[in-house]
Write a protein that holds these residues in place. Sequence first.
Motif, short mmCIF file in Angstrom:
data_model
loop_
_atom_site.label_atom_id
_atom_site.label_comp_id
_atom_site.label_asym_id
_atom_site.label_seq_id
_atom_site.Cartn_x
_atom_site.Cartn_y
_atom_site.Cartn_z
N VAL A 119 0.84 -1.21 0.00
CA VAL A 119 0.00 0.00 0.00
C VAL A 119 0.87 1.26 0.00
O VAL A 119 0.69 2.17 -0.83
CB VAL A 119 -0.95 0.00 1.21
CG1 VAL A 119 -1.68 1.34 1.31
CG2 VAL A 119 -1.97 -1.13 1.08
N ILE A 120 1.81 1.32 0.93
CA ILE A 120 2.66 2.50 1.04
C ILE A 120 3.57 2.61 -0.17
O ILE A 120 3.80 3.71 -0.70
CB ILE A 120 3.47 2.47 2.34
CG1 ILE A 120 2.53 2.53 3.55
CG2 ILE A 120 4.46 3.63 2.40
CD1 ILE A 120 3.23 2.43 4.89
N GLY A 168 2.91 1.58 -3.17
CA GLY A 168 2.09 2.06 -4.27
C GLY A 168 1.84 3.56 -4.18
O GLY A 168 1.87 4.27 -5.20
N ALA A 169 1.61 4.05 -2.97
CA ALA A 169 1.38 5.49 -2.78
C ALA A 169 2.64 6.28 -3.13
O ALA A 169 2.56 7.33 -3.79
CB ALA A 169 0.97 5.76 -1.33
N TYR A 227 3.06 6.40 -6.84
CA TYR A 227 2.09 7.32 -7.44
C TYR A 227 2.57 8.76 -7.37
O TYR A 227 2.60 9.48 -8.38
CB TYR A 227 0.74 7.17 -6.74
CG TYR A 227 -0.30 8.16 -7.22
CD1 TYR A 227 -0.98 7.94 -8.42
CD2 TYR A 227 -0.58 9.31 -6.50
CE1 TYR A 227 -1.93 8.85 -8.87
CE2 TYR A 227 -1.53 10.22 -6.94
CZ TYR A 227 -2.20 9.99 -8.12
OH TYR A 227 -3.12 10.89 -8.58
N PHE A 228 2.96 9.18 -6.18
CA PHE A 228 3.37 10.58 -6.01
C PHE A 228 4.68 10.88 -6.74
O PHE A 228 4.84 11.97 -7.31
CB PHE A 228 3.49 10.92 -4.53
CG PHE A 228 2.17 11.12 -3.85
CD1 PHE A 228 1.43 12.26 -4.09
CD2 PHE A 228 1.66 10.16 -3.00
CE1 PHE A 228 0.19 12.45 -3.47
CE2 PHE A 228 0.44 10.33 -2.38
CZ PHE A 228 -0.30 11.48 -2.61
#
Length: 304
Positions: free
Chosen positions: A183-184, A186-187, A190-191
């Motif tokens: 999850v982290i 992927g975040a 993304y950024f």
Amino acid sequence: MNEHFTRPMRFGEVLDQTFRLSKNNFSSFLLIMLILIGPTILLEALILLLTGTGFFRDMASGGSFLEQYYNTILDVAYEPTTIGEDIGTIIMGLASIVLYPMAQAAIILVIDASRRQEEFAVGSAIKRAFSRFWPIFGSSLLMGLIIFGMFFVAIIVISIFTAIGVVFHPIIGIAMGVVLFLVIGGAIAYFLTRWGLYLPAVVFEHCAPGLGRSWSLTRRNFWRTFGLFVVLGLIIVVISSVFELLFFSFLGTSVVYNILLSIVNLITTMFFAVGYAIIYFDLKLRNDGDDLIDMMENYENPKN
């Protein structure tokens, strides 16, 4: 205007253009990298040599080649680094913050001249890059701090929740760690993708730190941009890993090994900068319609 830059490119066309421009302008791009980064490589090599690192071959002792190779790996993994290695790491770290963005900016300027079918000179590209030194340096420093902060917070959060889960049951802890990592991670991906085109924005659009402009350019093009970054990154990792293994097998951790590996890193950085520039110009075309603007300019100012 180069015809390849007058329309949006497909995924494969971006990669094809990256290889083509890298090949056609290899000497110019490499000269830019050598002028800006080459002195730090030589300085690092001199420090390693003066602090006792072997010049041509520096392998651990052993009765056979395989034994020497294995012992050298153990030394690299478990032995504390030397003063020379630490100083060399600091020098290359500072160079990556200050000089690598300038080299990438100069290469991006050369790509811009190529797409406009204009004459360019290595010296003028470097000079133009340095005319934007402080915005580029400040934006790159900010981006570096953001990346460091993201990974630092991610490590702390994953470690804490994994440790809490392990208190209840090891499997729960491992599962929580894996989920949080995905999850982290992927975040962060993304950024970094959305902000990743800050540098050419700073160079061409004078909008330091360029994060907002990058965010705008990647809107509706996240997966495509992310995929291109991943493919370029994988190509670089594979090439660097193959040469590192080859050099290490015969030269150990010698001065020549470090010089050759640094040169390979220059070439892979150059290759990434070319792809990076093409991605930027393609997204700018998709968002701003630069082809229409250039057609209007050519209509209003026809060549004699």
